[in-house]
Design a protein around this motif. Structure first.
Motif, PDB file in Angstrom:
ATOM      1  N   GLN A 252     -51.221 -12.160  11.223  1.00 47.84           N
ATOM      2  CA  GLN A 252     -50.384 -12.276  10.037  1.00 47.84           C
ATOM      3  C   GLN A 252     -50.696 -11.101   9.117  1.00 47.84           C
ATOM      4  O   GLN A 252     -51.845 -10.899   8.714  1.00 47.84           O
TER       5      GLN A 252
ATOM      6  N   ARG B 252     -50.627  -9.512   5.763  1.00 49.47           N
ATOM      7  CA  ARG B 252     -50.518  -9.938   4.368  1.00 49.47           C
ATOM      8  C   ARG B 252     -50.170  -8.764   3.448  1.00 49.47           C
ATOM      9  O   ARG B 252     -50.418  -7.608   3.770  1.00 49.47           O
ATOM     10  N   ASP B 253     -49.595  -9.105   2.310  1.00 46.72           N
ATOM     11  CA  ASP B 253     -49.309  -8.128   1.251  1.00 46.72           C
ATOM     12  C   ASP B 253     -48.335  -7.041   1.688  1.00 46.72           C
ATOM     13  O   ASP B 253     -48.300  -5.951   1.096  1.00 46.72           O
TER      14      ASP B 253
ATOM     15  N   ILE C 229     -45.007 -11.256   9.289  1.00 45.54           N
ATOM     16  CA  ILE C 229     -45.079 -10.310   8.178  1.00 45.54           C
ATOM     17  C   ILE C 229     -44.162 -10.778   7.055  1.00 45.54           C
ATOM     18  O   ILE C 229     -43.112 -11.377   7.298  1.00 45.54           O
TER      19      ILE C 229
ATOM     20  N   TRP D 256     -44.885 -15.744   4.750  1.00 41.41           N
ATOM     21  CA  TRP D 256     -46.096 -16.164   5.452  1.00 41.41           C
ATOM     22  C   TRP D 256     -47.228 -16.440   4.479  1.00 41.41           C
ATOM     23  O   TRP D 256     -48.110 -17.249   4.763  1.00 41.41           O
ATOM     24  N   ASP D 257     -47.218 -15.776   3.333  1.00 47.12           N
ATOM     25  CA  ASP D 257     -48.222 -16.066   2.309  1.00 47.12           C
ATOM     26  C   ASP D 257     -47.897 -17.355   1.565  1.00 47.12           C
ATOM     27  O   ASP D 257     -48.779 -18.165   1.292  1.00 47.12           O
TER      28      ASP D 257
ATOM     29  N   SER E 100     -43.773 -12.026   2.582  1.00 46.76           N
ATOM     30  CA  SER E 100     -44.281 -12.959   1.576  1.00 46.76           C
ATOM     31  C   SER E 100     -44.093 -14.418   1.959  1.00 46.76           C
ATOM     32  O   SER E 100     -44.788 -15.294   1.449  1.00 46.76           O
TER      33      SER E 100
ATOM     34  N   THR F 287     -47.830 -20.535   4.534  1.00 53.40           N
ATOM     35  CA  THR F 287     -48.646 -20.235   5.710  1.00 53.40           C
ATOM     36  C   THR F 287     -48.762 -21.424   6.659  1.00 53.40           C
ATOM     37  O   THR F 287     -48.449 -21.320   7.854  1.00 53.40           O
TER      38      THR F 287
END
Length: 231
Positions: A180, A182-183, A160, A164-165, A162, A168
């Motif tokens: 995962q 996102r956001d 969890i 991971w965004d 940002s 990635t």
């Protein structure tokens, strides 16, 4: 337990009041808008809860890591309100708040929280959720390149944040996760619950000791300076 909580460590700005198991909150994603939003949010949640500042048991705030300006805003507001009302303060890790959100919203038990720290790095922390709604750190929080994150044991982890965004592929290469989220950004509701648990354990501090946590020693260190330091 009557607790005010807020977080401004990322693009999200939020405030919440938890009172005897009930809660009210405000949340907005507003990059660079925290200074204008936070105090009105605090006034709104206190009014909706029917509480004055002096009736609270304490104040919790997202102490970082995260955006340097945002973390400083939350710490400064927490100190100012706590001084004014003579209340204890509970600094709560932004990463821990993210981990609890993964448990609260998605039921995740093992959470790898990562925030984008820029300069090719992430703020990293791994946590296990408890039945009481707390999250317990597995190892230390740190800031490092994705390839250097300390990988927790086991294979039932949820990612969890940002980081991971932004990273990635690099994070998945060293720490595969089964899901995962996102956001996701930190929420004051989770700061409030974690703050309440810590306050009940006697972990509140005086206002002057409510300090932000950056993890980076040099806030404005450049890529060139970091490369030179690594040689």
């Amino acid at each position: 337990m009557k607790l005010l909580a807020f977080d401004t460590a990322t693009d999200a700005c939020s405030a919440a009041v938890c009172c005897d198991g009930a809660s009210v909150h405000r949340y907005a994603v507003a990059p660079r808008g925290h200074t204008a939003l936070l105090l009105p949010m605090i006034e709104a949640v206190l009014a909706e809860a029917g509480l004055r500042l002096g009736e609270l048991d304490g104040i919790a705030f997202g102490r970082g890591p995260g955006a340097f300006v945002g973390v400083r805003i939350a710490a400064a507001v927490a100190q100012g309100l706590a001084f004014a009302a003579d209340l204890p303060v509970v600094p709560v890790s932004t990463l821990a708040a993210l981990a609890r959100q993964a448990w609260r919203v998605h039921g995740a038990q093992n959470v790898a929280a990562a925030l984008d720290a820029r300069m090719g790095e992430v703020y990293w922390g791994a946590y296990r959720a408890t039945a009481a709604g707390d999250v317990v750190a597995v190892g230390d929080e740190r800031v490092c390149p994705p390839a250097a994150v300390p990988v927790p044991a086991g294979d039932d982890w949820v990612g969890i944040g940002s980081g991971w965004d932004a990273c990635t592929e690099a994070l998945h290469a060293v720490c595969p996760v089964r899901a995962q989220l996102r956001d996701a950004q930190p929420h004051a509701l989770d700061v409030a619950v974690l703050g309440g648990l810590r306050l009940a354990r006697g972990e509140g501090v005086a206002a002057e000791h409510a300090q932000p946590v950056y993890l980076r020693d040099e806030v404005a260190q450049t890529l060139a300076a970091r490369a030179a330091a690594a040689r």
